[in-house]
Design a protein around this motif. Structure first.
Motif: not given
Length: 167
Positions: A25-32, A40-58
């Motif tokens: 996710d390029l330019g993920c912002g706050q991650g909405l 929506l993705l199948p179980g076990g999938s991975k998303i790399i959330a990319v942004d210039r500002e740090p964001v926490q994803f638990p």
């Protein structure tokens, strides 16, 4: 925008794969939209959330990477898809950007794009891309299908937001 609205905007059977997938996710912002895609993705999938500002994803399966996706060198695994929700309008040279992304994409990859359906710039949308111009951009880059998924009213702009799937 609420999470369920973001999910319904980008939902499409075309992103389902038989097994886990890796997306950025390029330019993920706050991650909405990152969270929407994760649902929506199948179980076990991975998303790399990319942004210039740090964001926490638990949430498991979402990894944050701080970088400027337009200027920095990409150190990403091969991607099954790229999500860009309200971030492509910050890219001035979109053709060069697509060329930069190409070596990082799996053969049967997808793009999910969420943008404002306008070509009129403003301080918050410096390089806008209406859906017709999105079609021209991706078809010019060799993509066969550029599909409008849905539109949604924008609270910030007179034009609607759209979600598109490119493959």
């Amino acid at each position: 925008m609420e999470l369920n609205t973001a999910i319904s905007l980008i939902s499409t059977p075309a992103i389902h794969t038989p097994g886990p997938a890796t997306w950025a996710d390029l330019g993920c912002g706050q991650g909405l939209f990152t969270r929407a895609l994760a649902s929506l993705l199948p179980g076990g999938s991975k998303i790399i959330a990319v942004d210039r500002e740090p964001v926490q994803f638990p949430q498991p399966g979402i990894q944050f990477k701080q970088m400027d996706f337009e200027k920095d060198e990409w150190k990403l695994p091969p991607l099954h898809g790229i999500l860009m929700a309200n971030s492509l309008h910050f890219v001035k040279n979109k053709t060069a950007f697509l060329a930069k992304a190409a070596p990082h994409l799996e053969k049967d990859h997808r793009f999910l794009i969420v943008e404002y359906n306008t070509d009129t710039s403003n301080p918050w949308v410096p390089y806008p891309l209406s859906f017709p111009n999105l079609q021209k951009l991706f078809r010019g880059a060799g993509y066969k299908k550029v599909e409008l998924l849905r539109e949604h009213p924008s609270i910030y702009h007179r034009s609607k937001m759209y979600a598109a799937l490119i493959h």
